[in-house]
Design an enzyme around this catalytic site. Structure first.
Site, PDB file in Angstrom:
ATOM      1  N   ASP A 325       0.855  -1.184   0.000  1.00  0.00           N
ATOM      2  CA  ASP A 325       0.000   0.000   0.000  1.00  0.00           C
ATOM      3  C   ASP A 325       0.893   1.236   0.000  1.00  0.00           C
ATOM      4  O   ASP A 325       1.861   1.300   0.741  1.00  0.00           O
ATOM      5  CB  ASP A 325      -0.859  -0.030   1.285  1.00  0.00           C
ATOM      6  N   ASN A 333      -2.902  12.746  -2.554  1.00  0.00           N
ATOM      7  CA  ASN A 333      -3.930  13.150  -3.512  1.00  0.00           C
ATOM      8  C   ASN A 333      -4.541  14.484  -3.116  1.00  0.00           C
ATOM      9  O   ASN A 333      -4.710  15.376  -3.964  1.00  0.00           O
ATOM     10  CB  ASN A 333      -5.056  12.087  -3.528  1.00  0.00           C
ATOM     11  N   ASP A 342      -2.179   9.908  -9.619  1.00  0.00           N
ATOM     12  CA  ASP A 342      -2.156   8.893 -10.691  1.00  0.00           C
ATOM     13  C   ASP A 342      -0.728   8.601 -11.139  1.00  0.00           C
ATOM     14  O   ASP A 342      -0.343   7.463 -11.388  1.00  0.00           O
ATOM     15  CB  ASP A 342      -2.974   9.348 -11.891  1.00  0.00           C
ATOM     16  N   GLU A 368      -4.787   2.432  -4.058  1.00  0.00           N
ATOM     17  CA  GLU A 368      -3.322   2.542  -4.006  1.00  0.00           C
ATOM     18  C   GLU A 368      -2.705   1.229  -3.560  1.00  0.00           C
ATOM     19  O   GLU A 368      -1.558   1.168  -3.157  1.00  0.00           O
ATOM     20  CB  GLU A 368      -2.926   3.699  -3.058  1.00  0.00           C
TER      21      GLU A 368
END
Lengths: 453, 117
Positions: A325, A333, A342, A368
């Site tokens: 992760d 983000n 992204d 993620e």
């Protein structure tokens, strides 16, 4: 011979008749022309010996009448002429006389004249027989010709009907002779060449279609057709053009193969479309198992892979699953925008791909979270491989801030023998890693050796 | 005039040395020719040139056939005269013809009776 003597003077008639009989012939005497014509009609003599000068009807006139009567067979006519008298022999011949005999009678001369008569009549008979035979032959020939003409006409009609049929068939075809020379091409096939028919016929099949298309192997197939063996729907292609070809032998008289007829569908467009379709299908299939953003296998592909491996592991194959992760991704983000987020996911995916072995399998699990399967490894090796990935991720250069990821690794084993239990074990280890401060690898269960590595 | 009124060679040629046929033909000749000569005399005296010609031709023909050379020759002269339309020689010709024929008759008579004997 049966000889009619025509003589008005009795003594000469008698003497002549006697001489004729003495030579082995039959004689009939008539004393003038009219009587002679009557006897002639009734008795059909072979020859007539007639006096020239007679009352009422002279010799030449009798000749004319006999000839005009048109007997079924030829009558030989000899005219008596007084020795030394100047008679118009030409007139007598024109009237129909064949020969002359002088008076008074010379028996040797008579004998010779009758010999000639016999010979000529015999020839006449032969000639008539030959003529009859010839006429019969002629009749036979005429009949044969009539039959031939009729069958030719039939053949022409059939030929033109076949030709029309052949030309208008909605199937591209051509015929070829026993030397594999193209004999006929129909309009349908002609149109696929986009050339006039004259440029296409009377050429060898290999020349017309090209040696790349009509390979030696296919020439053999065509020769088999000439031996009477057809072939059906062969795929002929030279990589550029595609034809679906069938060929059948054509038989002439006595079931002898005279050539063949072949259909040749141009399936180039079809084959190209099929290839495109296959490509599209493959792309579609790839798309179904690929993550759109990171271009590595997606969750579904991972599930398939995992279930396959569990099947294989039951036969003794070992593997490990790492779940990872990206640390503080939500925060990233929120701070730098989704596009930056992204890009982080893409760079992690690329790093996983570049730093796993060929046999390993990296996929985007969701959000993620990523999953990596290490194949044929023990716990120590799995721990080293996971640790390497963790390090490589931490080395990713990012314009905003360093990127790290937390790892949870679980070995496939007796307690983790299902997809769910294995994933859960890895996930639990991952949470432990996060709890322990992130950017680290935690091992499932209590395997301190591995966790320490 | 020759001493023999008939050409024996011609005669035996046509009869084939068959004396019976020879006699038959000679006697028939005499009989027929006697009649023809009287017909000829009448026609000539009547100036019937066509009939004269025809009869003379017939007498000539049979006479030549049996070899009665003199009779034939005289008859031919008459025939030729008739053909050219000249009747002047008829009487003289007829006299000669009759004389010649008498010789033949005598010959025939003698030959046939002597043969028979």
């Amino acid at each position: 011979m049966k000889i009619l003597i025509v003589e008005d003077e009795q003594i000469s008639a008698k003497v002549l008749a006697r001489a004729v009989v003495a030579l082995g012939h039959e004689s009939i005497v008539a004393s003038d022309g009219l009587e002679a014509l009557e006897v002639f009609a009734k008795q059909q003599p072979d020859a007539i010996i007639t006096d020239w000068m007679m009352p009422n009807m002279d010799g030449p006139e009798l000749c004319r009448r006999v000839r005009a009567a048109g007997a079924s067979r030829y009558t030989y006519i000899i005219i008596l002429t007084a020795r030394g008298a100047r008679s118009d022999k030409h007139e007598a011949i024109s009237a129909g006389a064949d020969d002359f005999l002088s008076k008074p009678l010379d028996k040797e001369e008579l004998q010779s004249r009758l010999k000639v008569a016999e010979r000529i009549l015999e020839m006449q008979v032969n000639l008539e027989e030959k003529n009859a035979a010839l006429e019969r032959q002629q009749a036979l020939l005429t009949e044969k010709n009539r039959l031939l003409e009729r069958s030719q006409r039939n053949a022409e009609v059939a030929g033109s009907r076949f030709s029309q049929l052949f030309q208008n068939l909605p199937v591209p075809c051509f015929t070829f002779d026993s030397n594999l020379i193209v004999f006929e091409i129909n309009e349908k096939l002609c149109s696929s060449f986009k050339k006039p028919i004259a440029d296409l016929i009377q050429r060898e099949i290999t020349d017309l279609f090209g040696k790349e298309l009509v390979t030696e192997e296919r020439v053999k197939e065509l020769k088999n057709v000439l031996q009477g063996t057809p072939f059906l729907e062969q795929d002929w292609n030279d990589g550029e053009r595609y034809y679906l070809v069938s060929a059948y032998p054509l038989f002439g008289h006595d079931r002898v193969v005279t050539g063949g007829i072949a259909t040749a569908y141009d399936v180039t467009e079809l084959r190209k479309m099929q290839a495109e379709l296959r490509g599209a299908n493959e792309a579609l299939a790839a798309m179904a198992v690929t993550d759109g953003l990171t271009q590595i296998p997606n969750h579904r592909a991972f599930q398939d892979r995992l279930s396959t491996l569990i099947g294989e592991a039951m036969r003794g194959r070992s593997f490990a699953l790492a779940m990872l992760d990206v640390d503080h991704f939500k925060q990233f983000n929120d701070s730098f925008g989704h596009q930056a987020g992204d890009e982080v996911l893409m760079s992690v995916a690329r790093t996983l791909k570049e730093n796993t072995r060929r046999v390993d399998f990296a996929a985007r699990y969701g959000g993620e979270e990523f999953a990596v399967i290490f194949l044929d490894v023990d716990a120590a090796r799995a721990a080293r491989l996971a640790e390497k990935l963790r390090r490589k991720i931490s080395e990713i250069e990012n314009p905003y801030r360093p990127i790290t990821a937390s790892f949870g690794v679980a070995m496939y084993g007796p307690t983790t023998a299902t997809e769910q239990s294995l994933i859960k074990a890895a996930d639990d280890a991952l949470y432990r890693a996060k709890d322990a401060g992130r950017n680290r690898v935690e091992f499932a269960g209590d395997d301190p050796a591995a966790s320490a590595a | 005039m020759s001493s023999v009124p008939i050409d024996i060679e011609q005669l035996s040629h046509i009869s084939g040395d068959d004396s019976e046929f020879e006699s038959e033909i000679l006697l028939e000749f005499c009989e027929l020719t006697a009649d023809l000569i009287s017909d000829l005399q009448r026609a000539a005296s009547e100036g019937d040139i066509q009939t004269t010609y025809s009869l003379a031709h017939t007498i000539k023909g049979s006479a030549r056939t049996i070899g009665a050379v003199h009779v034939a020759d005289v008859a031919e002269v008459i025939e030729a005269g008739a053909r050219s339309g000249d009747a002047s020689q008829f009487q003289q010709g007829l006299a000669q013809l009759i004389a010649a024929f008498r010789d033949v008759e005598a010959f025939v008579h003698e030959r046939c009776t002597s043969d028979a004997a």
